[in-house]
Design a protein around this motif. Structure first.
Motif, mmCIF file in Angstrom:
data_model
loop_
_atom_site.group_PDB
_atom_site.id
_atom_site.type_symbol
_atom_site.label_atom_id
_atom_site.label_comp_id
_atom_site.label_asym_id
_atom_site.label_seq_id
_atom_site.Cartn_x
_atom_site.Cartn_y
_atom_site.Cartn_z
ATOM 1 N N ARG A 29 6.925 1.043 -3.509
ATOM 2 C CA ARG A 29 6.988 1.427 -2.087
ATOM 3 C C ARG A 29 7.101 2.953 -1.954
ATOM 4 O O ARG A 29 6.447 3.551 -1.106
ATOM 5 C CB ARG A 29 8.152 0.723 -1.392
ATOM 6 C CG ARG A 29 7.864 -0.752 -1.130
ATOM 7 C CD ARG A 29 9.060 -1.458 -0.533
ATOM 8 N NE ARG A 29 9.545 -0.819 0.668
ATOM 9 C CZ ARG A 29 9.574 -1.374 1.869
ATOM 10 N NH1 ARG A 29 9.130 -2.599 2.026
ATOM 11 N NH2 ARG A 29 10.055 -0.729 2.902
ATOM 12 N N LYS A 30 7.922 3.565 -2.812
ATOM 13 C CA LYS A 30 8.042 5.027 -2.787
ATOM 14 C C LYS A 30 6.711 5.686 -3.135
ATOM 15 O O LYS A 30 6.299 6.661 -2.500
ATOM 16 C CB LYS A 30 9.126 5.498 -3.762
ATOM 17 C CG LYS A 30 10.530 5.176 -3.321
ATOM 18 C CD LYS A 30 11.527 5.619 -4.371
ATOM 19 C CE LYS A 30 12.942 5.184 -4.015
ATOM 20 N NZ LYS A 30 13.895 5.517 -5.080
ATOM 21 N N ALA A 31 6.047 5.167 -4.146
ATOM 22 C CA ALA A 31 4.748 5.724 -4.547
ATOM 23 C C ALA A 31 3.738 5.590 -3.413
ATOM 24 O O ALA A 31 2.942 6.505 -3.175
ATOM 25 C CB ALA A 31 4.243 5.023 -5.805
ATOM 26 N N THR A 32 3.781 4.485 -2.693
ATOM 27 C CA THR A 32 2.869 4.271 -1.569
ATOM 28 C C THR A 32 3.080 5.337 -0.497
ATOM 29 O O THR A 32 2.118 5.893 0.035
ATOM 30 C CB THR A 32 3.079 2.870 -0.962
ATOM 31 O OG1 THR A 32 2.846 1.892 -1.986
ATOM 32 C CG2 THR A 32 2.135 2.618 0.202
ATOM 33 N N ARG A 33 4.328 5.650 -0.197
ATOM 34 C CA ARG A 33 4.617 6.698 0.788
ATOM 35 C C ARG A 33 4.036 8.032 0.335
ATOM 36 O O ARG A 33 3.462 8.774 1.131
ATOM 37 C CB ARG A 33 6.127 6.828 1.020
ATOM 38 C CG ARG A 33 6.687 5.748 1.924
ATOM 39 C CD ARG A 33 8.095 6.058 2.372
ATOM 40 N NE ARG A 33 9.070 6.142 1.298
ATOM 41 C CZ ARG A 33 9.719 5.104 0.789
ATOM 42 N NH1 ARG A 33 9.488 3.891 1.234
ATOM 43 N NH2 ARG A 33 10.600 5.274 -0.169
ATOM 44 N N GLU A 34 4.180 8.335 -0.942
ATOM 45 C CA GLU A 34 3.669 9.616 -1.455
ATOM 46 C C GLU A 34 2.141 9.667 -1.488
ATOM 47 O O GLU A 34 1.562 10.734 -1.360
ATOM 48 C CB GLU A 34 4.254 9.906 -2.831
ATOM 49 C CG GLU A 34 5.712 10.285 -2.753
ATOM 50 C CD GLU A 34 6.216 10.973 -4.001
ATOM 51 O OE1 GLU A 34 5.407 11.354 -4.870
ATOM 52 O OE2 GLU A 34 7.445 11.134 -4.090
ATOM 53 N N LEU A 35 1.506 8.519 -1.685
ATOM 54 C CA LEU A 35 0.046 8.496 -1.718
ATOM 55 C C LEU A 35 -0.549 8.764 -0.342
ATOM 56 O O LEU A 35 -1.678 9.233 -0.235
ATOM 57 C CB LEU A 35 -0.456 7.143 -2.235
ATOM 58 C CG LEU A 35 -0.300 6.900 -3.722
ATOM 59 C CD1 LEU A 35 -0.605 5.451 -4.057
ATOM 60 C CD2 LEU A 35 -1.206 7.837 -4.517
ATOM 61 N N GLY A 36 0.199 8.447 0.693
ATOM 62 C CA GLY A 36 -0.295 8.665 2.052
ATOM 63 C C GLY A 36 -1.309 7.620 2.453
ATOM 64 O O GLY A 36 -1.343 6.523 1.917
ATOM 65 N N GLY A 37 -2.155 7.966 3.415
ATOM 66 C CA GLY A 37 -3.108 7.008 3.970
ATOM 67 C C GLY A 37 -4.501 7.178 3.420
ATOM 68 O O GLY A 37 -4.711 7.700 2.337
ATOM 69 N N GLY A 38 -5.453 6.739 4.235
ATOM 70 C CA GLY A 38 -6.860 6.877 3.869
ATOM 71 C C GLY A 38 -7.409 5.735 3.039
ATOM 72 O O GLY A 38 -8.534 5.804 2.574
ATOM 73 N N PHE A 39 -6.646 4.672 2.873
ATOM 74 C CA PHE A 39 -7.150 3.526 2.113
ATOM 75 C C PHE A 39 -7.809 2.537 3.069
ATOM 76 O O PHE A 39 -7.339 2.311 4.187
ATOM 77 C CB PHE A 39 -6.016 2.854 1.325
ATOM 78 C CG PHE A 39 -5.528 3.700 0.188
ATOM 79 C CD1 PHE A 39 -6.188 3.703 -1.025
ATOM 80 C CD2 PHE A 39 -4.417 4.518 0.344
ATOM 81 C CE1 PHE A 39 -5.755 4.505 -2.074
ATOM 82 C CE2 PHE A 39 -3.967 5.316 -0.687
ATOM 83 C CZ PHE A 39 -4.647 5.310 -1.904
ATOM 84 N N ASP A 40 -8.897 1.953 2.617
ATOM 85 C CA ASP A 40 -9.652 1.014 3.442
ATOM 86 C C ASP A 40 -9.252 -0.433 3.199
ATOM 87 O O ASP A 40 -9.571 -1.308 4.002
ATOM 88 C CB ASP A 40 -11.152 1.168 3.140
ATOM 89 C CG ASP A 40 -11.634 2.571 3.450
ATOM 90 O OD1 ASP A 40 -11.607 2.941 4.637
ATOM 91 O OD2 ASP A 40 -11.990 3.303 2.499
#
Length: 174
Positions: free
Chosen positions: A97-108
């Motif tokens: 979950r932390k890694a997801t926050r750091e990756l940010g958006g832009g995923f389809d």
């Protein structure tokens, strides 16, 4: 035209020997020529121990077979100790979950599967909602039914909660 971006979760991934690691490594590497794929996974830990080179950083960014890999730290565990195994799984869930926050958006698209039980699906549902991207939820094991059949948790209330969480996770999946 830019390629579609997929965010995937797999507690085990290359170079792990677990069957799920092998299946998803092959799948994502096969798709890497058509999609930009990022896999969030645990540091190598299938044996229960963590290699020395994965004991220092918050996250590890790697690439293999055209797939971006973000490895998150988890604790070592004993396969014969339920509590340590559960803590390892919860570590993965929280760190992913932390890694997801750091990756940010832009995923389809967000992809997850039913490993770790319940939490794999919850992780994908959370990311799907957070990123505003459709969720594909691959159910490989019948969890929590499988854990209930062998009375793994040993508590009817826990089993009932697990079923409710699993059903909630399945609803947003396409």
């Amino acid at each position: 035209m830019s390629r579609k971006r997929i965010l995937a979760y797999s507690i085990y991934y290359y170079p792990e020997v677990a069957s799920t690691a092998q299946i998803y490594t092959e799948l994502f590497e096969d798709l890497a020529d058509r999609f930009d794929i990022t896999v969030v996974c645990a540091v190598p830990c299938y044996t229960g121990s963590i290699p020395e080179e994965y004991r220092e950083k918050r996250f590890y960014h790697e690439e293999h077979g055209g797939v971006r890999i973000v490895r998150v730290p988890v604790r070592e565990y004993s396969k014969s100790d339920k509590a340590s195994r559960v803590l390892n799984i919860v570590d993965f869930w929280a760190q992913a979950r932390k890694a997801t926050r750091e990756l940010g958006g832009g995923f389809d698209l967000v992809f997850t599967y039913s490993q770790p039980p319940i939490l794999g699906g919850m992780l994908g549902a959370h990311a799907s909602k957070r990123l505003g991207a459709p969720l594909v939820y691959g159910i490989q094991d019948f969890n929590p039914e499988q854990t209930m059949a062998v009375n793994y948790a040993g508590n009817a209330l826990v089993h009932k909660a697990m079923m409710a969480l699993d059903k909630r996770t399945c609803r947003p999946a396409i």
